[in-house]
Write a protein that holds these residues in place. Structure first.
Motif, PDB file in Angstrom:
ATOM      1  N   THR A 405       0.847  -1.189   0.000  1.00  0.00           N
ATOM      2  CA  THR A 405       0.000   0.000   0.000  1.00  0.00           C
ATOM      3  C   THR A 405       0.886   1.243   0.000  1.00  0.00           C
ATOM      4  N   PRO A 406       0.601   2.208  -0.850  1.00  0.00           N
ATOM      5  CA  PRO A 406       1.431   3.417  -0.861  1.00  0.00           C
ATOM      6  C   PRO A 406       1.209   4.253   0.398  1.00  0.00           C
ATOM      7  N   ALA A 407       2.277   4.858   0.859  1.00  0.00           N
ATOM      8  CA  ALA A 407       2.171   5.745   2.015  1.00  0.00           C
ATOM      9  C   ALA A 407       1.726   7.130   1.565  1.00  0.00           C
ATOM     10  N   ASP A 408       1.209   7.885   2.507  1.00  0.00           N
ATOM     11  CA  ASP A 408       0.859   9.275   2.195  1.00  0.00           C
ATOM     12  C   ASP A 408       2.104   9.996   1.682  1.00  0.00           C
ATOM     13  N   GLY A 409       1.948  10.709   0.590  1.00  0.00           N
ATOM     14  CA  GLY A 409       3.080  11.446   0.039  1.00  0.00           C
ATOM     15  C   GLY A 409       3.808  10.710  -1.066  1.00  0.00           C
ATOM     16  N   PHE A 410       3.398   9.493  -1.356  1.00  0.00           N
ATOM     17  CA  PHE A 410       4.062   8.724  -2.411  1.00  0.00           C
ATOM     18  C   PHE A 410       3.086   8.489  -3.549  1.00  0.00           C
ATOM     19  N   GLU A 411       3.480   8.872  -4.750  1.00  0.00           N
ATOM     20  CA  GLU A 411       2.669   8.646  -5.934  1.00  0.00           C
ATOM     21  C   GLU A 411       3.135   7.365  -6.602  1.00  0.00           C
ATOM     22  N   VAL A 412       2.233   6.464  -6.817  1.00  0.00           N
ATOM     23  CA  VAL A 412       2.602   5.179  -7.422  1.00  0.00           C
ATOM     24  C   VAL A 412       2.991   5.391  -8.882  1.00  0.00           C
ATOM     25  N   PHE A 423      -1.792  -2.365  -3.860  1.00  0.00           N
ATOM     26  CA  PHE A 423      -3.156  -2.137  -3.385  1.00  0.00           C
ATOM     27  C   PHE A 423      -3.231  -0.643  -3.119  1.00  0.00           C
ATOM     28  N   GLU A 424      -3.762   0.067  -4.104  1.00  0.00           N
ATOM     29  CA  GLU A 424      -3.433   1.483  -4.203  1.00  0.00           C
ATOM     30  C   GLU A 424      -4.280   2.397  -3.319  1.00  0.00           C
ATOM     31  N   ILE A 425      -4.127   2.216  -2.036  1.00  0.00           N
ATOM     32  CA  ILE A 425      -4.770   3.142  -1.109  1.00  0.00           C
ATOM     33  C   ILE A 425      -3.897   3.250   0.138  1.00  0.00           C
ATOM     34  N   SER A 426      -3.650   4.457   0.536  1.00  0.00           N
ATOM     35  CA  SER A 426      -2.882   4.634   1.774  1.00  0.00           C
ATOM     36  C   SER A 426      -3.802   4.435   2.963  1.00  0.00           C
ATOM     37  N   ILE A 427      -3.275   3.777   3.975  1.00  0.00           N
ATOM     38  CA  ILE A 427      -4.067   3.638   5.196  1.00  0.00           C
ATOM     39  C   ILE A 427      -3.679   4.709   6.204  1.00  0.00           C
ATOM     40  N   GLY A 428      -2.810   5.618   5.786  1.00  0.00           N
ATOM     41  CA  GLY A 428      -2.584   6.819   6.581  1.00  0.00           C
ATOM     42  C   GLY A 428      -1.650   6.690   7.764  1.00  0.00           C
ATOM     43  N   THR A 429      -0.872   5.608   7.818  1.00  0.00           N
ATOM     44  CA  THR A 429       0.091   5.505   8.916  1.00  0.00           C
ATOM     45  C   THR A 429       1.296   6.398   8.638  1.00  0.00           C
ATOM     46  N   ASP A 430       2.135   6.554   9.649  1.00  0.00           N
ATOM     47  CA  ASP A 430       3.272   7.472   9.540  1.00  0.00           C
ATOM     48  C   ASP A 430       4.153   7.081   8.340  1.00  0.00           C
ATOM     49  N   PRO A 431       4.410   8.012   7.442  1.00  0.00           N
ATOM     50  CA  PRO A 431       5.184   7.664   6.241  1.00  0.00           C
ATOM     51  C   PRO A 431       6.699   7.744   6.421  1.00  0.00           C
ATOM     52  N   GLY A 432       7.169   8.126   7.612  1.00  0.00           N
ATOM     53  CA  GLY A 432       8.593   8.383   7.794  1.00  0.00           C
ATOM     54  C   GLY A 432       9.492   7.235   7.382  1.00  0.00           C
ATOM     55  N   TYR A 433       9.162   6.043   7.836  1.00  0.00           N
ATOM     56  CA  TYR A 433      10.030   4.888   7.540  1.00  0.00           C
ATOM     57  C   TYR A 433      10.192   4.694   6.035  1.00  0.00           C
ATOM     58  N   THR A 434       9.112   4.788   5.318  1.00  0.00           N
ATOM     59  CA  THR A 434       9.177   4.406   3.910  1.00  0.00           C
ATOM     60  C   THR A 434       9.508   5.569   2.967  1.00  0.00           C
ATOM     61  N   LEU A 435       9.582   6.769   3.512  1.00  0.00           N
ATOM     62  CA  LEU A 435       9.959   7.911   2.664  1.00  0.00           C
ATOM     63  C   LEU A 435      11.307   8.516   3.059  1.00  0.00           C
TER      64      LEU A 435
ATOM     65  N   THR B  69     -19.156   9.157  -6.790  1.00  0.00           N
ATOM     66  CA  THR B  69     -20.315   9.046  -5.888  1.00  0.00           C
ATOM     67  C   THR B  69     -20.424   7.676  -5.229  1.00  0.00           C
ATOM     68  N   ILE B  70     -19.497   6.802  -5.506  1.00  0.00           N
ATOM     69  CA  ILE B  70     -19.586   5.445  -4.930  1.00  0.00           C
ATOM     70  C   ILE B  70     -19.536   5.510  -3.408  1.00  0.00           C
ATOM     71  N   GLN B  71     -20.469   4.811  -2.810  1.00  0.00           N
ATOM     72  CA  GLN B  71     -20.466   4.678  -1.347  1.00  0.00           C
ATOM     73  C   GLN B  71     -20.716   3.224  -0.985  1.00  0.00           C
ATOM     74  N   THR B  72     -19.863   2.705  -0.115  1.00  0.00           N
ATOM     75  CA  THR B  72     -20.013   1.307   0.314  1.00  0.00           C
ATOM     76  C   THR B  72     -20.100   1.176   1.828  1.00  0.00           C
ATOM     77  N   GLY B  73     -20.094   2.301   2.519  1.00  0.00           N
ATOM     78  CA  GLY B  73     -20.166   2.246   3.975  1.00  0.00           C
ATOM     79  C   GLY B  73     -18.814   2.311   4.647  1.00  0.00           C
ATOM     80  N   ILE B  74     -17.750   2.212   3.861  1.00  0.00           N
ATOM     81  CA  ILE B  74     -16.399   2.335   4.430  1.00  0.00           C
ATOM     82  C   ILE B  74     -15.663   3.379   3.598  1.00  0.00           C
ATOM     83  N   SER B  75     -15.401   4.510   4.188  1.00  0.00           N
ATOM     84  CA  SER B  75     -14.913   5.646   3.400  1.00  0.00           C
ATOM     85  C   SER B  75     -13.569   5.356   2.732  1.00  0.00           C
ATOM     86  N   LEU B  76     -12.689   4.647   3.420  1.00  0.00           N
ATOM     87  CA  LEU B  76     -11.392   4.367   2.812  1.00  0.00           C
ATOM     88  C   LEU B  76     -11.553   3.443   1.603  1.00  0.00           C
TER      89      LEU B  76
END
Lengths: 519, 173
Positions: A405-412, A423-435, B69-76
């Motif tokens: 998963t990409p970290a915040d601040g990283f463009e795939v 899996f192209e969504i950041s889960i928002g954890t601290d990006p320090g380690y990976t950046l 506009t997609i919504q599935t109940g989990i914003s992420l």
């Protein structure tokens, strides 16, 4: 001057694996197979083609490590596996033990010509897992392990028998007992409450606090040496305003404070950071992981890749060129002749057979018996696990989708979408380690949840001590005091990211935790 | 996941030109993930065309709906669905559906043939729908998300997506 303490290269990644050795179980069918005659085909570790694709590019692509040439690698002398012995804490050593050690003849314990079955290779690999690659006090010293004050200050866990299992005594010459550091087991050994040892599990040696102790107490570790070693371990000069380089130029007490801030279960391994430390990975089940390291730096396509990972992390990455910066190179610019480096892990190498045996052992690790049993509450937790979408990343049966998963601040980069498992969504954890480290790829690997019941602290940086803390919505408050790694300042701060389940009612959160503990 | 579409007709006035946007989510979809049915919606339907049951040969509908506009109940998860591995909203911000034919199935039932385009990939879909005496339109169809490059093959996420529509048509003249 004695070689300065070096808490680092250990982390034998390779070492991965394990589980309560005593609890390791194999089916009778597997046992029979392992006892059959076995002649392995051992891959070439430093295969230039395989090596070229073994690692992902760094988040700063131009700084991606260029490893030493094959001629250099194979020009390094092979490590000799001397027999090693347990270290007992002061007051727990059997009477006459030291005198007995002094009478021991040196013994070489690894001889591939004597390995006839797969079980033989695995057993030999375990010996290598416990084999220190340093006897010069790179992390802790002989004085440390015989000093009650050291144990009291650093809070070193002990086994039921009073053994300090993270270091070993080594006899390379009769009458001379050395303290050995930097075995795979130094980082990848966990001592549970009650003294039960889990080999290969998320290790809990307080190695970084031990380094802080030595910075403060070892008269042979002057400030310039502390700064040099800290820089070799962590500097990433290609990172804009590199915070690691700034730290390594601080007075040694400042550096000691940073080392001291790492809780057991995290590790300031080389190429990472004690500002953004990694939690120690669980090696049990590593054979099913397709990327290694929290940032997914190393690909794991075969046992050959595991051998490469071990070789690189024990510790040829010190000699790689990161955009012309060679951490342990002469003036950080050039390589010394093969075998002439003074830095631990860089003047010798494992043999091909040793690496193969190590990988086989790591692959053989099995989890300990889980004391947690399914209940109505765990059933409810399992439902929530699905409903909340946890399964998308933590997909059964491995409880990871083995993706990045990409970290915040990283463009795939576009090409990554085809080459890697993103899996192209950041889960928002601290990006320090990976950046901002030498191992940073811009990604974080999705970890497996198998075995979380015996692990902790959690998140890639060990910020949260327990599963309950992971699901505690108060961790998002600015005044929250992290229960795991909290940084050298210790200041309260929110632990953001991976915020799934935090809005659930308390009983549901408890049910989720209960479910996770049976995995 | 999602997908789906939109339909315009829904909003149609039986007979005559129309351009309407429903106040409620116009499209609902379902997909099974690890044995659990995930439900989602798409809103912001834009539909244009004409639909007169008495003149099906002349009926035509084009509908679009924003991926955003997609919504599935989990914003992420909703955010993830915008990424290139799913809908790639940056490059393909809308889903579209263009009718190519209609036919009557009798008893107030119809079937529309549409070209459904997602991520720049088009396939034909046939959508049966009904229009009740109360002018409520209901339609549904299935699609294979992999046909449109929506995610990858998965151990837990089904390929089949059920898309449904239920809406009140505006009163006719």
């Amino acid at each position: 001057m004695k070689q300065p303490t070096l808490w680092a290269a250990y982390g034998l990644p390779a070492a991965l694996l394990v589980g309560l050795a005593a609890a390791t179980t194999k089916s009778s069918g597997e046992g029979a197979r392992l006892a059959l005659p076995y002649t392995p085909t051992i891959p070439r570790t430093w295969d230039s083609t395989a090596l070229a694709a073994a690692e992902l590019p760094l988040a700063t692509p131009s700084a991606s490590p260029r490893h030493v040439p094959a001629a250099y690698y194979y020009g390094l002398p092979e490590r000799v596996a001397y027999k090693n012995y347990p270290v007992y804490a002061p007051g727990r050593e059997p009477k006459g033990y030291w005198q007995w050690l002094e009478k021991q003849e040196p013994q070489v314990v690894f001889d591939p010509a004597k390995l006839h079955t797969e079980a033989d290779w695995i057993k030999a690999g375990e010996l290598l897992f416990d084999m220190p690659i340093d006897v010069d006090g790179a992390v802790i010293t002989l004085d440390n392990v015989r000093d009650p004050a050291f144990y009291a200050a650093v809070k070193v866990p002990l086994t039921k028998d009073g053994i300090m299992p993270y270091a070993r005594y080594v006899v390379k010459e009769k009458g001379k007992v050395l303290l050995g550091n930097l075995s795979c087991g130094m980082c990848h050994t966990r001592v549970e409450q009650g003294g039960v040892v889990l080999k290969g599990a998320q290790g809990n040696f307080p190695g970084d606090p031990a380094t802080a102790w030595n910075i403060r107490h070892d008269p042979n570790f002057p400030e310039p040496a502390v700064q040099y070693v800290t820089g070799v371990l962590f500097d990433a000069p290609f990172v804009p305003n590199d915070p690691n380089s700034q730290l390594s130029r601080q007075p040694k007490e400042k550096i000691a404070q940073a080392f001291e801030s790492l809780p057991p279960g995290t590790n300031g391994r080389q190429g990472t950071s004690i500002l953004f430390p990694p939690s120690v990975p669980d090696l049990i089940g590593v054979q099913q992981r397709t990327y290694l390291d929290h940032g997914g730096l190393a690909r794991h396509r075969s046992i050959g890749d595991m051998m490469r990972y071990i070789a690189i992390n024990q510790a040829l990455d010190f000699m790689a060129s990161y955009d012309a910066y060679i951490p342990a190179g002469k003036a950080h610019k050039t390589l010394p002749p093969p075998g002439k480096s003074a830095f631990v892990g860089t003047f010798d190498r494992y043999s091909e057979a040793q690496l193969f045996a190590l990988a086989k052992y790591v692959y053989s690790l099995r989890p300990p018996t889980n004391p947690h049993q399914p209940t109505a509450q765990t059933k409810r937790g399992g439902q929530l696990f699905v409903e909340q979408g946890c399964v998308s990343c933590h997909t059964p049966p491995l409880y990871t989708n083995n993706m990045l998963t990409p970290a915040d601040g990283f463009e795939v980069p576009e090409e990554h979408r085809q080459k890697y498992d993103v899996f192209e969504i950041s889960i928002g954890t601290d990006p320090g380690y990976t950046l901002q480290t030498r191992r940073g790829t811009g990604y974080y690997k999705v970890p497996s949840l198998r075995g979380v019941w015996y692990r902790g602290p959690f998140l890639h940086d060990g910020s949260l001590a327990t599963l309950e803390d992971m699901l505690d919505p108060r961790r998002l408050d600015a005044g929250y005091v992290p229960t795991g790694f909290r940084g050298a300042s210790g200041a309260p701060h929110a632990v953001r990211g991976h915020e799934f389940g935090l809005a659930l009612p308390a009983p549901d959160r408890a049910a989720l935790v209960a479910f996770l503990k049976i995995l | 996941m999602p997908l789906l579409l939109l339909w315009s007709w829904l909003l149609t006035q039986l007979g005559g030109q129309f351009t309407q946007q429903p106040a409620e989510p116009a499209v609902r979809f379902e997909i099974v993930n690890a044995g659990f049915t995930v439900q989602g919606t798409l809103g912001g339907l834009q539909a244009m065309g004409q639909f007169d049951p008495a003149q099906l040969a002349q009926a035509h509908i084009r509908a679009t709906v924003p991926v955003s506009t997609i919504q599935t109940g989990i914003s992420l998860r909703d955010k993830h669905l915008q990424k290139p591995d799913y809908f790639d909203a940056a490059q393909f911000p809308v889903l579209s559906m263009q009718s190519t034919a209609f036919r009557s199935l009798g008893g107030g039932q119809y079937e529309g043939t549409f070209t459904l385009t997602i991520k720049g990939i088009s396939h034909e879909v046939r959508v049966p729908f009904t229009v009740s005496a109360a002018r409520e339109l209901q339609g549904s169809f299935h699609l294979n998300r992999l046909d449109y490059g929506i995610g990858k093959s998965s151990l837990v996420l089904a390929n089949d997506v059920a898309v449904s529509l239920r809406t009140k048509l505006a009163e006719g003249p």
